[in-house]
Motif scaffolding. Structure first.
Motif, mmCIF file in Angstrom:
data_model
loop_
_atom_site.group_PDB
_atom_site.id
_atom_site.type_symbol
_atom_site.label_atom_id
_atom_site.label_comp_id
_atom_site.label_asym_id
_atom_site.label_seq_id
_atom_site.Cartn_x
_atom_site.Cartn_y
_atom_site.Cartn_z
ATOM 1 N N VAL A 24 0.846 -1.202 0.000
ATOM 2 C CA VAL A 24 0.000 0.000 0.000
ATOM 3 C C VAL A 24 0.879 1.249 0.000
ATOM 4 C CG1 VAL A 24 -1.703 1.306 1.333
ATOM 5 C CG2 VAL A 24 -1.910 -1.192 1.144
ATOM 6 N N MET A 25 1.905 1.250 0.870
ATOM 7 C CA MET A 25 2.806 2.408 0.928
ATOM 8 C C MET A 25 3.566 2.571 -0.392
ATOM 9 S SD MET A 25 2.044 3.559 3.874
ATOM 10 C CE MET A 25 3.244 4.853 4.169
ATOM 11 N N ALA A 26 3.890 1.459 -1.011
ATOM 12 C CA ALA A 26 4.575 1.523 -2.310
ATOM 13 C C ALA A 26 3.676 2.213 -3.341
ATOM 14 C CB ALA A 26 4.946 0.119 -2.784
ATOM 15 N N GLN A 27 2.391 1.891 -3.331
ATOM 16 C CA GLN A 27 1.455 2.534 -4.265
ATOM 17 C C GLN A 27 1.318 4.025 -3.965
ATOM 18 O OE1 GLN A 27 -0.142 1.714 -6.987
ATOM 19 N NE2 GLN A 27 0.411 -0.448 -7.093
ATOM 20 N N LEU A 28 1.333 4.378 -2.674
ATOM 21 C CA LEU A 28 1.257 5.807 -2.328
ATOM 22 C C LEU A 28 2.490 6.541 -2.849
ATOM 23 C CD1 LEU A 28 -0.190 5.621 1.310
ATOM 24 C CD2 LEU A 28 -1.275 6.688 -0.675
ATOM 25 N N GLU A 29 3.665 5.888 -2.743
ATOM 26 C CA GLU A 29 4.876 6.528 -3.272
ATOM 27 C C GLU A 29 4.818 6.617 -4.799
ATOM 28 O OE1 GLU A 29 8.691 4.758 -2.253
ATOM 29 O OE2 GLU A 29 9.699 6.010 -3.753
ATOM 30 N N ALA A 52 -0.869 9.975 10.094
ATOM 31 C CA ALA A 52 0.013 10.803 9.257
ATOM 32 C C ALA A 52 0.959 9.922 8.454
ATOM 33 C CB ALA A 52 0.796 11.778 10.141
ATOM 34 N N ARG A 53 1.547 8.921 9.103
ATOM 35 C CA ARG A 53 2.520 8.058 8.413
ATOM 36 C C ARG A 53 1.858 7.287 7.275
ATOM 37 N NH1 ARG A 53 6.398 6.206 12.350
ATOM 38 N NH2 ARG A 53 6.940 4.471 11.009
ATOM 39 N N LEU A 54 0.658 6.759 7.525
ATOM 40 C CA LEU A 54 -0.029 5.935 6.517
ATOM 41 C C LEU A 54 -0.899 6.769 5.568
ATOM 42 C CD1 LEU A 54 -1.198 2.837 8.609
ATOM 43 C CD2 LEU A 54 0.982 3.227 7.448
ATOM 44 N N GLN A 55 -0.953 8.087 5.794
ATOM 45 C CA GLN A 55 -1.792 8.973 4.976
ATOM 46 C C GLN A 55 -3.266 8.549 5.022
ATOM 47 O OE1 GLN A 55 0.076 9.860 1.079
ATOM 48 N NE2 GLN A 55 1.971 9.010 1.897
ATOM 49 N N ARG A 88 -8.468 2.299 6.589
ATOM 50 C CA ARG A 88 -8.621 3.272 5.507
ATOM 51 C C ARG A 88 -10.007 3.167 4.876
ATOM 52 N NH1 ARG A 88 -3.943 5.611 3.136
ATOM 53 N NH2 ARG A 88 -2.748 3.767 3.698
ATOM 54 N N GLY A 89 -10.822 2.229 5.330
ATOM 55 C CA GLY A 89 -12.178 2.090 4.805
ATOM 56 C C GLY A 89 -12.234 1.200 3.580
ATOM 57 N N SER A 90 -13.406 1.163 2.966
ATOM 58 C CA SER A 90 -13.591 0.318 1.794
ATOM 59 C C SER A 90 -12.940 0.934 0.568
ATOM 60 C CB SER A 90 -15.084 0.118 1.525
ATOM 61 O OG SER A 90 -15.591 -0.851 2.413
ATOM 62 N N GLY A 91 -12.680 0.084 -0.395
ATOM 63 C CA GLY A 91 -12.120 0.581 -1.644
ATOM 64 C C GLY A 91 -12.185 -0.500 -2.687
ATOM 65 N N PRO A 92 -11.885 -0.122 -3.943
ATOM 66 C CA PRO A 92 -11.831 -1.134 -5.000
ATOM 67 C C PRO A 92 -10.649 -2.069 -4.773
ATOM 68 C CG PRO A 92 -11.076 0.986 -5.832
ATOM 69 C CD PRO A 92 -11.565 1.216 -4.437
ATOM 70 N N ARG A 93 -10.654 -3.222 -5.440
ATOM 71 C CA ARG A 93 -9.563 -4.171 -5.312
ATOM 72 C C ARG A 93 -8.258 -3.536 -5.778
ATOM 73 N NH1 ARG A 93 -7.212 -7.426 -7.829
ATOM 74 N NH2 ARG A 93 -8.208 -6.875 -9.782
ATOM 75 N N GLY A 94 -7.142 -3.950 -5.175
ATOM 76 C CA GLY A 94 -5.834 -3.419 -5.561
ATOM 77 C C GLY A 94 -5.211 -2.643 -4.415
ATOM 78 N N TYR A 95 -3.853 -2.647 -4.384
ATOM 79 C CA TYR A 95 -3.158 -2.015 -3.264
ATOM 80 C C TYR A 95 -3.323 -0.492 -3.230
ATOM 81 C CZ TYR A 95 -0.681 -6.508 -2.827
ATOM 82 O OH TYR A 95 -0.359 -7.826 -2.665
ATOM 83 N N ALA A 96 -3.507 0.135 -4.399
ATOM 84 C CA ALA A 96 -3.574 1.596 -4.438
ATOM 85 C C ALA A 96 -4.784 2.096 -3.657
ATOM 86 C CB ALA A 96 -3.633 2.073 -5.884
ATOM 87 N N PRO A 97 -4.577 2.964 -2.662
ATOM 88 C CA PRO A 97 -5.703 3.482 -1.886
ATOM 89 C C PRO A 97 -6.602 4.365 -2.740
ATOM 90 C CG PRO A 97 -3.628 3.853 -0.740
ATOM 91 C CD PRO A 97 -3.288 3.451 -2.143
ATOM 92 N N PRO A 98 -7.882 4.452 -2.375
ATOM 93 C CA PRO A 98 -8.767 5.386 -3.081
ATOM 94 C C PRO A 98 -8.303 6.824 -2.872
ATOM 95 C CG PRO A 98 -9.895 4.382 -1.193
ATOM 96 C CD PRO A 98 -8.561 3.718 -1.301
#
Lengths: 270, 270
Positions: free
Chosen positions: A147-152, B51-54, B85-95
């Protein structure tokens, strides 16, 4: 909402250890024309994960029936499986007799992240993956590093990120394994201390053996990788995807990945 | 079932990223006579984790009100908070715009694991903790290492396990921080690459400053630890607990831990 919980309700108990501690496993499977691609390899990895984490493995006959029912609902797309150690009292110690939770969900094909790019420009991410041989290789639920990699990656101008381990070894993309071709030698990182041993990685290694190609699982530094003629990424959904460049350096060759796609019956969209 | 989801239903969406990827944080707080012990330190650590995990931090006024309402339901026990971080679509990238999930649950005091032992005999576990400065210190949901540590501890004849990092540094117990006393010098591991910076660890360090004791955060090997006069563990629930022995070697002193317990108003049961 694509999610559902087969044989149970459509929501999860708040005491589930998958939520509390990432205490579980998952598999992400490609559905193609109603079939689950590489099903046996997915089931093998799931079984290895259960053994490593000491989670009771689901009944295989029942699991296969549930997977087939899910595949029938969405012939082309993605089938995601989550298996947790189930609910338990508070605290890290697992219950004596865990009752695992199985969650299956299907997602139509358009939902595959980044599925439209047939090759990618990659950058080496600053984030490194922690090393732990006890947890490496299996597809467990503790994925904050990815997840952090995707944020970067979102902050960088690139399609994909290359991840190194803390000791500087190449591991792969943010959600893929990596292969590099040096002359007639194909190499892929060993995945002994960090990363996931992907099912498509396994299929590619098997195809190399079957097709008379020389392939080896080895440790690899970023400098060694930059000397490759050809680089490609693999995962269960994208299949094989060429890396056009890493940190601005182009990889000119495509021959091995094209050959392997043909051997495995994949197209450039996975 | 002790769990409930304040302001929402009592079950979790299956698409929640806390379940999918361990993409979230938690806090485990001691309820004593209707008050949350070390509340400000818990809120500080949660804010640092967000803050660290945004992850968007919850509204503080609302959060405090919900915590107070939970505490009122169970004056003596444990209050557990999970923020994903709540719900989101599949995949590591956060919404792009995450809508975090907040889960609060209360547990009566008898539920504290191992709460009856006032001191412990410990062994060094074979399992080591992966090192990643990006994730060290905060109390995120990816805790499979601690689960595996508990599985190993169950096979050993000991009350508690000592965890070292991959590079051989002492980190702490399976769910606690560690302090070691050398003459008049108190030392605790730095927690820069592995482990969680506990709120009771912070309170002990602050009490040392207030009480004129010399305390330092330093890297420490197992060999260095074995040379200590006194060793104790801390966490939010147990307070301060003496380590009677490590790998069969006894630690004779108790003076500093007794003094710190008095400074912090703790009893031997936490």
């Amino acid at each position: 909402v694509p999610g559902y919980l087969r044989g149970q309700t459509d929501r999860l108990e708040l005491t589930d250890r998958g939520l509390a501690y990432g205490d579980g496993l998952f598999e992400t499977m490609a559905l193609r024309d109603g079939r689950i691609r590489l099903l046996e390899l997915h089931l093998q990895r799931l079984a290895e994960g259960c053994a490593r984490l000491q989670i009771p493995a689901p009944d295989q006959t029942e699991l296969r029936a549930q997977l087939a029912a899910s595949a029938a609902e969405c012939p082309n797309g993605t089938l995601k499986l989550i298996l947790t150690r189930g609910s338990g009292p508070r605290g890290y110690a697992p219950p004596e007799r865990p009752e695992p939770t199985l969650i299956l969900s299907v997602h139509p094909r358009a939902d595959v992240p980044g599925s439209r790019r047939s090759e990618v420009d990659a950058v080496t991410l600053r984030l490194r993956l922690g090393e732990n041989p006890e947890l490496a290789g299996i597809k467990h639920l503790c994925r904050l590093e990815q997840v952090m990699a995707q944020l970067e990656l979102k902050q960088r101008r690139a399609d994909e990120g290359l991840l190194l381990s803390m000791s500087g070894k190449v591991i792969g993309g943010t959600s893929s394994n990596l292969f590099a071709v040096f002359g007639r030698q194909i190499r892929t990182p060993l995945i002994a201390a960090a990363g996931i041993r992907g099912v498509m990685r396994r299929a590619v290694l098997d195809a190399c053996v079957g097709g008379g190609l020389r392939a080896a699982e080895v440790d690899m530094s970023r400098d060694e990788l930059l000397a490759a003629d050809e680089v490609f990424l693999t995962n269960a959904l994208i299949g094989i995807r060429s890396v056009a460049s890493l940190d601005g350096q182009a990889f000119p060759e495509r021959g091995t990945s094209l050959h392997l796609r043909r051997l495995l019956g994949l197209d450039e969209h996975g």
